[in-house]
Design a protein around this motif. Structure first.
Motif, mmCIF file in Angstrom:
data_model
loop_
_atom_site.group_PDB
_atom_site.id
_atom_site.type_symbol
_atom_site.label_atom_id
_atom_site.label_comp_id
_atom_site.label_asym_id
_atom_site.label_seq_id
_atom_site.Cartn_x
_atom_site.Cartn_y
_atom_site.Cartn_z
ATOM 1 N N TYR A 104 -4.096 -24.205 5.838
ATOM 2 C CA TYR A 104 -4.307 -22.810 6.218
ATOM 3 C C TYR A 104 -5.747 -22.562 6.661
ATOM 4 C CZ TYR A 104 0.304 -22.140 4.261
ATOM 5 O OH TYR A 104 1.635 -22.230 4.020
ATOM 6 N N THR A 105 -6.691 -23.292 6.110
ATOM 7 C CA THR A 105 -8.088 -23.155 6.533
ATOM 8 C C THR A 105 -8.235 -23.566 7.992
ATOM 9 O OG1 THR A 105 -8.834 -23.612 4.291
ATOM 10 C CG2 THR A 105 -10.464 -23.864 6.052
ATOM 11 N N PHE A 106 -7.699 -24.737 8.328
ATOM 12 C CA PHE A 106 -7.779 -25.208 9.703
ATOM 13 C C PHE A 106 -6.994 -24.298 10.643
ATOM 14 C CE2 PHE A 106 -9.171 -29.209 7.803
ATOM 15 C CZ PHE A 106 -10.165 -29.587 8.692
ATOM 16 N N GLU A 107 -5.838 -23.848 10.197
ATOM 17 C CA GLU A 107 -5.027 -22.958 11.021
ATOM 18 C C GLU A 107 -5.765 -21.637 11.270
ATOM 19 O OE1 GLU A 107 -0.583 -21.007 10.960
ATOM 20 O OE2 GLU A 107 -0.931 -22.851 9.827
ATOM 21 N N PHE A 108 -6.454 -21.114 10.258
ATOM 22 C CA PHE A 108 -7.237 -19.894 10.416
ATOM 23 C C PHE A 108 -8.311 -20.080 11.479
ATOM 24 C CE2 PHE A 108 -11.114 -17.564 9.339
ATOM 25 C CZ PHE A 108 -10.666 -16.263 9.445
ATOM 26 N N PHE A 109 -9.063 -21.175 11.398
ATOM 27 C CA PHE A 109 -10.102 -21.422 12.389
ATOM 28 C C PHE A 109 -9.513 -21.591 13.785
ATOM 29 C CE2 PHE A 109 -12.856 -22.303 8.791
ATOM 30 C CZ PHE A 109 -14.042 -21.737 9.232
ATOM 31 N N GLN A 110 -8.399 -22.311 13.859
ATOM 32 C CA GLN A 110 -7.773 -22.553 15.153
ATOM 33 C C GLN A 110 -7.273 -21.257 15.787
ATOM 34 O OE1 GLN A 110 -4.324 -25.064 14.958
ATOM 35 N NE2 GLN A 110 -3.623 -24.464 16.966
ATOM 36 N N LYS A 111 -6.547 -20.462 15.021
ATOM 37 C CA LYS A 111 -5.846 -19.325 15.606
ATOM 38 C C LYS A 111 -6.635 -18.020 15.589
ATOM 39 C CE LYS A 111 -1.390 -21.369 14.924
ATOM 40 N NZ LYS A 111 -0.033 -21.238 14.428
ATOM 41 N N ILE A 112 -7.492 -17.826 14.615
ATOM 42 C CA ILE A 112 -8.242 -16.571 14.525
ATOM 43 C C ILE A 112 -9.646 -16.731 15.110
ATOM 44 C CG2 ILE A 112 -9.113 -14.764 12.992
ATOM 45 C CD1 ILE A 112 -6.039 -14.926 13.149
ATOM 46 N N ILE A 113 -10.392 -17.699 14.626
ATOM 47 C CA ILE A 113 -11.779 -17.870 15.073
ATOM 48 C C ILE A 113 -11.839 -18.393 16.513
ATOM 49 C CG2 ILE A 113 -13.997 -19.016 14.621
ATOM 50 C CD1 ILE A 113 -13.206 -16.993 12.454
ATOM 51 N N LYS A 120 0.978 -17.163 17.730
ATOM 52 C CA LYS A 120 1.949 -17.745 16.795
ATOM 53 C C LYS A 120 1.295 -17.876 15.417
ATOM 54 C CE LYS A 120 4.111 -20.650 20.303
ATOM 55 N NZ LYS A 120 4.368 -22.051 20.699
ATOM 56 N N LEU A 121 1.346 -16.825 14.635
ATOM 57 C CA LEU A 121 0.709 -16.829 13.319
ATOM 58 C C LEU A 121 1.757 -16.908 12.228
ATOM 59 C CD1 LEU A 121 -1.904 -13.968 13.827
ATOM 60 C CD2 LEU A 121 -2.287 -16.418 13.987
ATOM 61 N N ASN A 122 1.493 -17.725 11.212
ATOM 62 C CA ASN A 122 2.387 -17.698 10.052
ATOM 63 C C ASN A 122 2.037 -16.474 9.213
ATOM 64 O OD1 ASN A 122 0.491 -18.215 7.995
ATOM 65 N ND2 ASN A 122 0.643 -20.416 8.318
ATOM 66 N N THR A 123 2.845 -16.190 8.219
ATOM 67 C CA THR A 123 2.714 -14.952 7.445
ATOM 68 C C THR A 123 1.360 -14.831 6.760
ATOM 69 O OG1 THR A 123 5.082 -15.100 7.041
ATOM 70 C CG2 THR A 123 3.870 -13.521 5.732
ATOM 71 N N LYS A 124 0.888 -15.908 6.125
ATOM 72 C CA LYS A 124 -0.390 -15.850 5.406
ATOM 73 C C LYS A 124 -1.554 -15.565 6.347
ATOM 74 C CE LYS A 124 0.643 -18.696 1.428
ATOM 75 N NZ LYS A 124 0.186 -19.764 0.558
ATOM 76 N N ILE A 125 -1.587 -16.234 7.471
ATOM 77 C CA ILE A 125 -2.671 -16.042 8.434
ATOM 78 C C ILE A 125 -2.577 -14.653 9.063
ATOM 79 C CG2 ILE A 125 -3.731 -16.911 10.553
ATOM 80 C CD1 ILE A 125 -4.093 -18.777 8.175
ATOM 81 N N GLN A 126 -1.362 -14.194 9.336
ATOM 82 C CA GLN A 126 -1.180 -12.859 9.913
ATOM 83 C C GLN A 126 -1.686 -11.774 8.956
ATOM 84 O OE1 GLN A 126 2.861 -12.057 11.034
ATOM 85 N NE2 GLN A 126 2.250 -10.539 12.542
ATOM 86 N N GLN A 127 -1.380 -11.906 7.664
ATOM 87 C CA GLN A 127 -1.856 -10.933 6.678
ATOM 88 C C GLN A 127 -3.384 -10.951 6.593
ATOM 89 O OE1 GLN A 127 0.211 -12.009 3.097
ATOM 90 N NE2 GLN A 127 2.114 -10.984 3.725
ATOM 91 N N LEU A 128 -3.970 -12.112 6.635
ATOM 92 C CA LEU A 128 -5.423 -12.224 6.593
ATOM 93 C C LEU A 128 -6.060 -11.581 7.820
ATOM 94 C CD1 LEU A 128 -7.953 -13.247 5.165
ATOM 95 C CD2 LEU A 128 -7.608 -15.443 6.290
ATOM 96 N N LYS A 129 -5.459 -11.811 8.985
ATOM 97 C CA LYS A 129 -5.970 -11.220 10.228
ATOM 98 C C LYS A 129 -5.934 -9.696 10.156
ATOM 99 C CE LYS A 129 -5.374 -11.159 15.216
ATOM 100 N NZ LYS A 129 -4.599 -11.651 16.358
ATOM 101 N N ILE A 130 -4.841 -9.153 9.609
ATOM 102 C CA ILE A 130 -4.709 -7.696 9.482
ATOM 103 C C ILE A 130 -5.804 -7.163 8.554
ATOM 104 C CG2 ILE A 130 -3.244 -5.858 8.536
ATOM 105 C CD1 ILE A 130 -0.824 -7.544 9.565
ATOM 106 N N LYS A 131 -6.057 -7.847 7.433
ATOM 107 C CA LYS A 131 -7.090 -7.404 6.494
ATOM 108 C C LYS A 131 -8.479 -7.496 7.109
ATOM 109 C CE LYS A 131 -4.582 -8.525 2.281
ATOM 110 N NZ LYS A 131 -4.516 -9.397 1.103
ATOM 111 N N LEU A 132 -8.730 -8.534 7.902
ATOM 112 C CA LEU A 132 -10.048 -8.716 8.512
ATOM 113 C C LEU A 132 -10.351 -7.686 9.588
ATOM 114 C CD1 LEU A 132 -10.318 -12.600 8.842
ATOM 115 C CD2 LEU A 132 -11.684 -11.138 7.371
ATOM 116 N N PHE A 133 -9.361 -7.388 10.400
ATOM 117 C CA PHE A 133 -9.588 -6.528 11.550
ATOM 118 C C PHE A 133 -9.094 -5.110 11.363
ATOM 119 C CE2 PHE A 133 -9.435 -10.873 13.335
ATOM 120 C CZ PHE A 133 -10.747 -10.939 13.786
ATOM 121 N N ALA A 134 -8.720 -4.735 10.154
ATOM 122 C CA ALA A 134 -8.242 -3.366 9.911
ATOM 123 C C ALA A 134 -9.387 -2.406 9.675
ATOM 124 C CB ALA A 134 -7.313 -3.342 8.696
#
Length: 134
Positions: A104-113, A120-134
């Motif tokens: 999930y760490t690598f996926e976060f860097f790949q897809k968000i950063i 194409k975000l999985n549920t955990k990364i999508q929730q984190l993205k919402i919290k970061l950019f809300a």
């Protein structure tokens, strides 16, 4: 090792060299470990990882390198960030899977950063993205 120690001891007892001379001839004797930190990292990292070697409380690492499958593949980076970027590049270049414990760490860097395949975000990364950019 036993033979080496006895030779050192014999030299100390018989020749009584000055400390400066002795330190120049046997520098590893005056270190806590005999410069095996990189080899320890190479042995301890089974899948992939970044290692850093710091001495004497310095902020800047003496060495930063990458180990994949227990083999040191790259080293002498200036920073951990550069090591991470190179590791990420190697994962893609060698078509490796992300390590399970850091998936999930690598996926976060790949897809968000880096915004690579960010739609194409999985549920955990999508929730984190919402919290970061809300």
């Amino acid at each position: 090792m036993e033979k080496t120690f006895s030779h050192r001891r014999l030299e100390i007892v018989e020749q009584r060299p000055m400390i400066g001379e002795f330190k120049n001839r046997w520098p590893a004797l005056f270190q806590q470990s005999e410069d095996s930190a990189a080899e320890d990292a190479e042995r301890d990292i089974k899948v992939m990882g970044i290692y850093t070697i710091r001495r004497d409380g310095n902020e800047k690492p003496e060495d930063v390198g990458i180990v994949i499958e227990g083999i040191k593949v790259l080293n002498n980076f200036g920073s951990v960030i550069m090591g991470f970027i190179m590791l990420f590049g190697l994962i893609y270049a060698l078509d490796l899977s992300f390590p399970d414990n850091l998936k999930y760490t690598f996926e976060f860097f790949q897809k968000i950063i880096m915004n690579l395949d960010g739609h194409k975000l999985n549920t955990k990364i999508q929730q984190l993205k919402i919290k970061l950019f809300a």
